[in-house]
Scaffold this motif. Structure first.
Motif, PDB file in Angstrom:
ATOM      1  N   GLN A 234      -5.360   4.208   6.119  1.00  0.00           N
ATOM      2  CA  GLN A 234      -5.227   5.590   6.039  1.00  0.00           C
ATOM      3  C   GLN A 234      -4.268   6.017   7.351  1.00  0.00           C
ATOM      4  OE1 GLN A 234      -9.012   7.105   5.793  1.00  0.00           O
ATOM      5  NE2 GLN A 234      -8.471   8.190   3.714  1.00  0.00           N
TER       6      GLN A 234
ATOM      7  N   ILE B 256      -4.310   1.008  -2.617  1.00  0.00           N
ATOM      8  CA  ILE B 256      -4.178  -0.440  -2.200  1.00  0.00           C
ATOM      9  C   ILE B 256      -4.077  -1.362  -3.181  1.00  0.00           C
ATOM     10  CG2 ILE B 256      -5.791  -2.005  -0.828  1.00  0.00           C
ATOM     11  CD1 ILE B 256      -6.964   0.194   0.325  1.00  0.00           C
TER      12      ILE B 256
ATOM     13  N   PHE C 192       0.890  -1.073   0.042  1.00  0.00           N
ATOM     14  CA  PHE C 192       0.058  -0.054   0.085  1.00  0.00           C
ATOM     15  C   PHE C 192       1.021   1.292  -0.208  1.00  0.00           C
ATOM     16  CE2 PHE C 192       1.082  -0.719   4.246  1.00  0.00           C
ATOM     17  CZ  PHE C 192       1.413   0.268   5.109  1.00  0.00           C
TER      18      PHE C 192
ATOM     19  N   TYR D 147     -10.660  -1.837   5.730  1.00  0.00           N
ATOM     20  CA  TYR D 147      -9.436  -1.768   5.456  1.00  0.00           C
ATOM     21  C   TYR D 147      -9.035  -0.500   4.938  1.00  0.00           C
ATOM     22  CZ  TYR D 147      -5.399  -3.796   3.282  1.00  0.00           C
ATOM     23  OH  TYR D 147      -3.858  -4.008   3.011  1.00  0.00           O
ATOM     24  N   ALA D 148      -9.623   0.109   4.146  1.00  0.00           N
ATOM     25  CA  ALA D 148      -9.068   1.237   3.347  1.00  0.00           C
ATOM     26  C   ALA D 148      -8.883   2.403   4.576  1.00  0.00           C
ATOM     27  CB  ALA D 148      -9.960   1.934   2.373  1.00  0.00           C
TER      28      ALA D 148
ATOM     29  N   TYR E  73      -4.371  10.970  -1.208  1.00  0.00           N
ATOM     30  CA  TYR E  73      -4.892   9.619  -1.536  1.00  0.00           C
ATOM     31  C   TYR E  73      -4.088   8.324  -1.059  1.00  0.00           C
ATOM     32  CZ  TYR E  73      -1.604   9.304  -5.610  1.00  0.00           C
ATOM     33  OH  TYR E  73      -0.539   9.427  -6.305  1.00  0.00           O
ATOM     34  N   THR E  74      -4.912   7.353  -1.120  1.00  0.00           N
ATOM     35  CA  THR E  74      -4.393   6.132  -0.477  1.00  0.00           C
ATOM     36  C   THR E  74      -4.547   5.138  -1.679  1.00  0.00           C
ATOM     37  OG1 THR E  74      -5.013   6.374   1.709  1.00  0.00           O
ATOM     38  CG2 THR E  74      -4.647   4.311   1.094  1.00  0.00           C
TER      39      THR E  74
ATOM     40  N   TRP F 254     -14.025  -1.594   3.173  1.00  0.00           N
ATOM     41  CA  TRP F 254     -14.088  -0.110   3.482  1.00  0.00           C
ATOM     42  C   TRP F 254     -13.316   0.219   4.539  1.00  0.00           C
ATOM     43  CZ3 TRP F 254     -14.214   4.183   1.091  1.00  0.00           C
ATOM     44  CH2 TRP F 254     -14.488   5.742   1.922  1.00  0.00           C
TER      45      TRP F 254
END
Length: 109
Positions: free
Chosen positions: A43, A20, A11, A38-39, A17-18, A36
């Motif tokens: 962060q 994955i 990641f 996990y996201a 922004y991130t 969601w």
């Protein structure tokens, strides 16, 4: 609680922004809530150490789900080996959960 991200699940957090890795999205069969969460966890990751320490209330607020749903999703992510958690207890009351460490891969979030 601390969370660690596994090294084979890359990641990156860049600017606003991130990112994955696609394999996490395509190969793990995550339901929308777990994906969601996990996201949201990603962060919070300290990229140098791969560790995150978000509180349960913060995760629930950011993911817009109940604390019980967060707990269920964390169990799913751990079962699928996307994260590892280290449960920590209060010294005064070993039954109360003070802090939890979640690890993704070999790194701790």
């Amino acid at each position: 609680f601390p969370v660690t991200i596994l090294p084979h699940r890359s990641f990156r957090i860049r600017g606003g922004y991130t990112v994955i890795e696609n394999v996490v999205i395509t190969d793990y069969g995550l339901d929308p809530f777990s994906g969601w969460l996990y996201a949201v966890l990603v962060q919070h990751v300290n990229q140098k150490e791969g560790v995150a320490f978000p509180g349960m209330a913060r995760l629930a607020k950011m993911a817009r789900m109940s604390k019980m749903q967060v707990i269920r999703c964390l169990a799913i992510l751990e079962e699928k080996k996307l994260i590892e958690r280290e449960h920590r207890v209060n010294e005064e009351d070993s039954a109360s959960l003070q802090e939890e460490q979640v690890t993704h891969g070999r790194h701790i979030w």
